[in-house]
Design an enzyme around this catalytic site. Structure first.
Site, PDB file in Angstrom:
ATOM      1  N   SER A   1       0.832  -1.202   0.000  1.00  0.00           N
ATOM      2  CA  SER A   1       0.000   0.000   0.000  1.00  0.00           C
ATOM      3  C   SER A   1       0.865   1.251   0.000  1.00  0.00           C
ATOM      4  O   SER A   1       1.952   1.264   0.572  1.00  0.00           O
ATOM      5  CB  SER A   1      -0.879  -0.005   1.251  1.00  0.00           C
TER       6      SER A   1
ATOM      7  N   TYR B   1      -1.403  -0.262  10.846  1.00  0.00           N
ATOM      8  CA  TYR B   1      -1.757  -0.834   9.534  1.00  0.00           C
ATOM      9  C   TYR B   1      -0.585  -0.633   8.564  1.00  0.00           C
ATOM     10  O   TYR B   1      -0.092  -1.592   7.973  1.00  0.00           O
ATOM     11  CB  TYR B   1      -3.025  -0.178   8.979  1.00  0.00           C
TER      12      TYR B   1
ATOM     13  N   LYS C   1       2.218  -3.389   6.816  1.00  0.00           N
ATOM     14  CA  LYS C   1       2.480  -3.491   5.379  1.00  0.00           C
ATOM     15  C   LYS C   1       3.980  -3.394   5.101  1.00  0.00           C
ATOM     16  O   LYS C   1       4.550  -4.163   4.331  1.00  0.00           O
ATOM     17  CB  LYS C   1       1.739  -2.375   4.620  1.00  0.00           C
TER      18      LYS C   1
HETATM   19  C1  WQD Z   1      -9.139   9.662   1.052  1.00  0.00           C
HETATM   20  C2  WQD Z   1      -9.378  11.154   1.303  1.00  0.00           C
HETATM   21  C3  WQD Z   1      -9.699  11.684   3.612  1.00  0.00           C
HETATM   22  C4  WQD Z   1     -13.528   9.673   4.140  1.00  0.00           C
HETATM   23  C5  WQD Z   1      -6.391   4.760   3.186  1.00  0.00           C
HETATM   24  C6  WQD Z   1      -5.276   3.812   3.542  1.00  0.00           C
HETATM   25  C7  WQD Z   1      -4.805   3.133   2.288  1.00  0.00           C
HETATM   26  C8  WQD Z   1      -5.955   2.413   1.676  1.00  0.00           C
HETATM   27  C9  WQD Z   1      -7.039   3.415   1.318  1.00  0.00           C
HETATM   28  C10 WQD Z   1      -6.352   0.150   2.374  1.00  0.00           C
HETATM   29  C11 WQD Z   1      -8.642  11.648   2.525  1.00  0.00           C
HETATM   30  C12 WQD Z   1     -10.951  12.009   2.806  1.00  0.00           C
HETATM   31  C13 WQD Z   1     -12.352  10.152   3.593  1.00  0.00           C
HETATM   32  C14 WQD Z   1     -14.554  10.584   4.504  1.00  0.00           C
HETATM   33  C15 WQD Z   1     -13.190  12.398   3.744  1.00  0.00           C
HETATM   34  N1  WQD Z   1      -6.455   1.454   2.581  1.00  0.00           N
HETATM   35  N2  WQD Z   1     -12.194  11.489   3.401  1.00  0.00           N
HETATM   36  N3  WQD Z   1     -14.344  11.915   4.281  1.00  0.00           N
HETATM   37  O1  WQD Z   1      -6.719   7.710   3.762  1.00  0.00           O
HETATM   38  O2  WQD Z   1      -5.914   8.069   1.379  1.00  0.00           O
HETATM   39  O3  WQD Z   1      -5.923   5.771   2.329  1.00  0.00           O
HETATM   40  O4  WQD Z   1      -7.424   4.056   2.554  1.00  0.00           O
HETATM   41  O5  WQD Z   1      -5.932  -0.412   1.422  1.00  0.00           O
HETATM   42  O6  WQD Z   1      -3.769   2.248   2.592  1.00  0.00           O
HETATM   43  O7  WQD Z   1      -4.200   4.570   4.095  1.00  0.00           O
HETATM   44  O8  WQD Z   1      -8.068   6.871   1.771  1.00  0.00           O
HETATM   45  O9  WQD Z   1     -10.463   6.951   1.240  1.00  0.00           O
HETATM   46  O10 WQD Z   1      -9.744   6.961   3.687  1.00  0.00           O
HETATM   47  O11 WQD Z   1      -9.386   8.985   2.278  1.00  0.00           O
HETATM   48  O12 WQD Z   1     -13.012  13.621   3.566  1.00  0.00           O
HETATM   49  O13 WQD Z   1     -15.657  10.205   5.024  1.00  0.00           O
HETATM   50  O14 WQD Z   1     -10.770  11.366   1.559  1.00  0.00           O
HETATM   51  O15 WQD Z   1      -9.463  12.681   4.590  1.00  0.00           O
HETATM   52  O16 WQD Z   1      -8.201  12.969   2.286  1.00  0.00           O
HETATM   53  P1  WQD Z   1      -6.618   7.212   2.365  1.00  0.00           P
HETATM   54  P2  WQD Z   1      -9.494   7.380   2.284  1.00  0.00           P
END
Ligand code: WQD
Length: 339
Positions: A124, A148, A152
């Site tokens: 990841s 997490y 990884k």
């Molecule tokens: C993306 C953006 C949030 C939810 C993580 C893990 C990564 C992978 C994917 C497993 C960010 C914003 C999110 C919400 C929001 N996981 N957001 N409101 O954090 O980039 O990656 O998930 O495989 O390894 O680290 O992805 O989709 O959680 O967030 O504003 O309700 O959307 O702050 O900027 P992230 P995400």
């Protein structure tokens, strides 16, 4: 090739199973259904028109893996099985180390005993933490802040050390950026249990009426519209990247780590507006504080994947949203808990 997919009924695993079958490979799927449902298997049969070779096995169960290897032979393994929720990992680090690191070590011990050493690992972009320089290349500093991400990275080190100790191991760690979307049929897609932690499934649940509105975590980032930027890629592009990685291992032995992304960053608001364009509906949202641990911007340099794997992510953000919406509107409450 005969390919073992651990975590094969999960989001990425199930989409990869489809692309493997369509590319002429013979996958065998194992899963413990800790974050997926048996109904995925019926959907995979509907999509591929073939039976799905499946065993309910936990990768930490050495005996069950031994029994599997006594009835099946494999040319390669794609290892997806691992818990993947950042917030949960902070609350339950042991669960993450036992599953991710312990499960990977047990799996590799059994594979070694059966001379199966072509291995694709589901890593990841989280291993880059909060990158100082963009785009992120495979040589960017690795720094992880949550259990997490640490599991990884530890698994990447485990696999690199395994190759160093025995060059018969041919391994590639694929560092996913942000997989989103769903198979074009709408039969499988991202089906998180409970409240979605990730952006796209939360947006699609708002769109289908399961959630009232989206909380946008921060609109005071140093980005054009103030919301955070990520490299979102279509899950089917990602699945095709795994097929390319298998082909690569067959001709290029060794150990490598490769970014899988589009090479382009998009903000939260850009994704909200793309989803609204694709569904024709409005996504009610409000701005709240930043989520702890979030980086302002993360997006990939994908030149190595193109050079080494001959792979690029070609599906557009509108395809990502249209396919995600088709899945969600056909399955408003996700898949049924029982097959
Ligand atoms: C993306 C953006 C949030 C939810 C993580 C893990 C990564 C992978 C994917 C497993 C960010 C914003 C999110 C919400 C929001 N996981 N957001 N409101 O954090 O980039 O990656 O998930 O495989 O390894 O680290 O992805 O989709 O959680 O967030 O504003 O309700 O959307 O702050 O900027 P992230 P995400």
């Amino acid at each position: 090739m005969r390919v073992l997919l651990t975590g094969g009924t999960g989001f990425i695993g199930s989409h990869t199973a489809v692309e493997l079958i369509e590319a002429g490979h013979q996958p065998t799927l194992i899963d413990n259904f800790s974050n997926s449902k048996p109904a995925v298997l019926d959907r995979l049969r509907d999509i591929t028109g073939t039976d799905i070779d499946f065993f309910e096995i936990d990768v930490r169960d050495e005996q069950a893996l031994e029994e599997l290897m006594n009835v099946r032979s494999f040319d390669a393994v794609i290892h997806f099985a691992a818990p993947k929720a950042v917030e949960e990992s902070v609350r339950r680090p042991l669960h993450y180390y036992q599953n991710s690191v312990g499960g990977t070590a047990t799996l590799c011990e059994v594979l070694d005993r059966h001379d199966v050493r072509n291995f694709v690992y589901s890593s990841s972009a989280t291993v880059y933490g909060m990158p100082e320089e963009l785009p992120v290349t495979e040589d960017s500093p690795l720094s992880v802040l949550n259990p997490y991400g640490r599991t990884k990275l530890v698994c990447e080190y485990l696999l690199e050390d395994l190759h160093t100790s025995d060059s018969r191991w041919n391994i590639v760690s694929l560092r996913y950026f942000n997989p989103v979307g769903a198979h074009i049929s709408g039969l499988i897609g991202e089906d998180p249990q409970g409240t979605p932690a990730n952006l796209l499934p939360f947006i699609s649940q708002v769109a289908v009426g399961r959630r009232e509105f989206l909380d946008v975590f921060g609109n005071d980032y140093p980005t054009p519209d103030g919301t955070a930027i990520r490299d979102y890629l279509h899950v089917t592009d990602l699945a095709e990247g795994h097929v390319a990685a298998l082909d690569h291992l067959a001709t290029s032995p060794g150990y490598d780590a490769i970014n899988l992304g589009t090479g382009r960053g998009r903000s939260v608001l850009e994704m909200v507006h793309a989803f609204e364009r694709s569904t024709g509906g409005e996504i009610p949202h409000r701005f709240v504080g930043r989520r702890p641990g979030d980086a302002a911007e993360v997006w990939a340099d994908v030149s190595k994947a193109e050079r080494v794997l001959g792979w690029t992510a070609d599906r557009t953000v509108d395809e990502m949203c249209t396919d995600a919406w088709r899945w969600q509107s056909m399955n408003p409450d996700g898949l049924p808990a029982t097959a």
